[in-house]
Motif scaffolding. Structure first.
Motif, PDB file in Angstrom:
ATOM      1  N   ASN A 139       0.826  -1.216   0.000  1.00  0.00           N
ATOM      2  CA  ASN A 139       0.000   0.000   0.000  1.00  0.00           C
ATOM      3  C   ASN A 139       0.854   1.258   0.000  1.00  0.00           C
ATOM      4  OD1 ASN A 139      -2.441  -1.419  -0.004  1.00  0.00           O
ATOM      5  ND2 ASN A 139      -2.558  -1.479   2.237  1.00  0.00           N
ATOM      6  N   LEU A 140       1.948   1.240   0.752  1.00  0.00           N
ATOM      7  CA  LEU A 140       2.827   2.403   0.800  1.00  0.00           C
ATOM      8  C   LEU A 140       3.464   2.668  -0.559  1.00  0.00           C
ATOM      9  CD1 LEU A 140       4.535   1.728   4.249  1.00  0.00           C
ATOM     10  CD2 LEU A 140       3.077   3.690   3.702  1.00  0.00           C
ATOM     11  N   LYS A 141       3.832   1.612  -1.257  1.00  0.00           N
ATOM     12  CA  LYS A 141       4.424   1.800  -2.584  1.00  0.00           C
ATOM     13  C   LYS A 141       3.440   2.462  -3.535  1.00  0.00           C
ATOM     14  CE  LYS A 141       6.461  -0.616  -6.537  1.00  0.00           C
ATOM     15  NZ  LYS A 141       5.481  -0.232  -7.569  1.00  0.00           N
ATOM     16  N   GLN A 142       2.200   2.001  -3.495  1.00  0.00           N
ATOM     17  CA  GLN A 142       1.179   2.585  -4.367  1.00  0.00           C
ATOM     18  C   GLN A 142       0.943   4.047  -4.009  1.00  0.00           C
ATOM     19  OE1 GLN A 142      -2.677   0.717  -4.037  1.00  0.00           O
ATOM     20  NE2 GLN A 142      -3.319   1.452  -6.052  1.00  0.00           N
ATOM     21  N   HIS A 143       0.952   4.346  -2.723  1.00  0.00           N
ATOM     22  CA  HIS A 143       0.704   5.707  -2.276  1.00  0.00           C
ATOM     23  C   HIS A 143       1.859   6.635  -2.654  1.00  0.00           C
ATOM     24  CE1 HIS A 143      -0.853   9.002   0.029  1.00  0.00           C
ATOM     25  NE2 HIS A 143       0.128   8.974   0.915  1.00  0.00           N
ATOM     26  N   ALA A 144       3.088   6.147  -2.544  1.00  0.00           N
ATOM     27  CA  ALA A 144       4.258   6.981  -2.861  1.00  0.00           C
ATOM     28  C   ALA A 144       4.355   7.273  -4.352  1.00  0.00           C
ATOM     29  CB  ALA A 144       5.529   6.289  -2.376  1.00  0.00           C
ATOM     30  N   ASN A 145       4.172   6.239  -5.180  1.00  0.00           N
ATOM     31  CA  ASN A 145       4.180   6.393  -6.640  1.00  0.00           C
ATOM     32  C   ASN A 145       5.375   7.246  -7.095  1.00  0.00           C
ATOM     33  OD1 ASN A 145       3.304   5.989  -9.227  1.00  0.00           O
ATOM     34  ND2 ASN A 145       1.504   7.301  -9.082  1.00  0.00           N
ATOM     35  N   VAL A 146       6.566   6.828  -6.669  1.00  0.00           N
ATOM     36  CA  VAL A 146       7.777   7.628  -6.862  1.00  0.00           C
ATOM     37  C   VAL A 146       8.116   7.837  -8.334  1.00  0.00           C
ATOM     38  CG1 VAL A 146      10.282   7.620  -6.521  1.00  0.00           C
ATOM     39  CG2 VAL A 146       8.763   7.115  -4.610  1.00  0.00           C
ATOM     40  N   LEU A 147       7.988   6.808  -9.153  1.00  0.00           N
ATOM     41  CA  LEU A 147       8.361   6.954 -10.564  1.00  0.00           C
ATOM     42  C   LEU A 147       7.500   8.015 -11.246  1.00  0.00           C
ATOM     43  CD1 LEU A 147      10.265   5.881 -12.766  1.00  0.00           C
ATOM     44  CD2 LEU A 147       8.460   4.247 -13.398  1.00  0.00           C
ATOM     45  N   GLN A 148       6.215   8.029 -10.937  1.00  0.00           N
ATOM     46  CA  GLN A 148       5.328   9.033 -11.526  1.00  0.00           C
ATOM     47  C   GLN A 148       5.665  10.420 -11.015  1.00  0.00           C
ATOM     48  OE1 GLN A 148       2.817   8.424 -13.970  1.00  0.00           O
ATOM     49  NE2 GLN A 148       3.151  10.647 -14.088  1.00  0.00           N
ATOM     50  N   ALA A 149       6.020  10.507  -9.729  1.00  0.00           N
ATOM     51  CA  ALA A 149       6.401  11.795  -9.148  1.00  0.00           C
ATOM     52  C   ALA A 149       7.618  12.375  -9.858  1.00  0.00           C
ATOM     53  CB  ALA A 149       6.681  11.638  -7.663  1.00  0.00           C
ATOM     54  N   LEU A 150       8.593  11.536 -10.138  1.00  0.00           N
ATOM     55  CA  LEU A 150       9.785  11.994 -10.842  1.00  0.00           C
ATOM     56  C   LEU A 150       9.451  12.379 -12.280  1.00  0.00           C
ATOM     57  CD1 LEU A 150      12.404   9.398  -9.526  1.00  0.00           C
ATOM     58  CD2 LEU A 150      12.126  11.775  -8.818  1.00  0.00           C
ATOM     59  N   SER A 151       8.633  11.568 -12.941  1.00  0.00           N
ATOM     60  CA  SER A 151       8.253  11.855 -14.315  1.00  0.00           C
ATOM     61  C   SER A 151       7.511  13.187 -14.414  1.00  0.00           C
ATOM     62  CB  SER A 151       7.389  10.715 -14.868  1.00  0.00           C
ATOM     63  OG  SER A 151       7.000  10.956 -16.203  1.00  0.00           O
TER      64      SER A 151
END
Length: 227
Positions: A139-151
């Motif tokens: 759940n934390l990974k989905q919430h963080a969505n780091v790759l999309q944030a960087l993009s």
């Protein structure tokens, strides 16, 4: 005789209480650690894809690690509660996608998840049973969505060099909290984006401000390799 029996019972209860304390919550926060597979593989040691195939082009979970505010951490807290695959049977496909092993030789992930639970997860089991521990990380990974944030910030996994501060700002803009960035070196010796640390409360539900960061440094500009 009764007094002796009473004392024996009290001793047994005390031992049970002390045993419970040894596996109870004794940490201040979690590090939630995401790993960029392109940087794991682009080193001199290389990598091996899991038996389920090449992972998705996304950050993968490395772990959910209990930590203390002084920078130290508990580990291997309860050898009597080893990883049990049947407890996470409904999560296996999601774990294969989001928590994939890249170690050699190729594996199915069980060894990786076993290590993470036995070393780290058992130190949080008074709050999170095995299923909760792994489900929380997913759940934390989905919430963080780091790759999309960087993009969204124009930072792409294209092998280019990017400002470390811009990378941190992009993740903070998305999650609301400043991350810690860990770098490693590619096969040519260049510093590259390797792992992202975010701090999480002891319920493993919410990102929080970090009180301490690991002792690791990156250059001011780092590579973001493709995968």
């Amino acid at each position: 005789m009764k007094s002796k029996v009473s004392i024996s019972i009290q001793l047994l209860l005390l031992l049970q209480y002390l045993s419970d304390l040894s596996v109870s919550q004794d940490f201040d926060f979690f590090y939630f650690v995401l790993q960029w597979p392109g940087s794991y593989c682009d080193t001199q040691r290389s990598c091996c894809y899991p038996t389920s195939g090449k992972p998705e082009v996304d950050f993968g979970i490395h772990g959910l690690w209990p930590n203390y505010n002084d920078g130290s951490y508990p580990s291997n807290c309860d050898p009597n509660n080893p990883f049990n695959q049947s407890e996470v049977s409904d999560l296996i496909s999601s774990l294969e996608r989001n928590w994939a092993t890249l170690a050699c030789p190729s594996g199915n992930g069980i060894q990786f998840w076993t290590h993470e639970w036995d070393k780290h997860g058992t130190c949080s089991e008074s709050l999170l049973h095995q299923h909760d521990y792994f489900a929380s990380a997913l759940n934390l990974k989905q919430h963080a969505n780091v790759l999309q944030a960087l993009s969204n910030a124009g930072i792409e996994a294209d092998g280019g060099s990017y400002s470390l501060s811009n990378i941190k700002d992009a993740i903070k803009e998305s999650t609301g909290f400043a991350p810690f960035i860990e770098c490693n070196q590619d096969s040519s010796g260049n510093s590259q984006l390797y792992q992202v640390y975010l701090c999480v409360d002891t319920s493993a539900s919410n990102f929080i401000d970090c009180t301490v960061f690991p002792a690791s440094k990156c250059l001011s500009h780092i590579h973001f390799p493709s995968f």
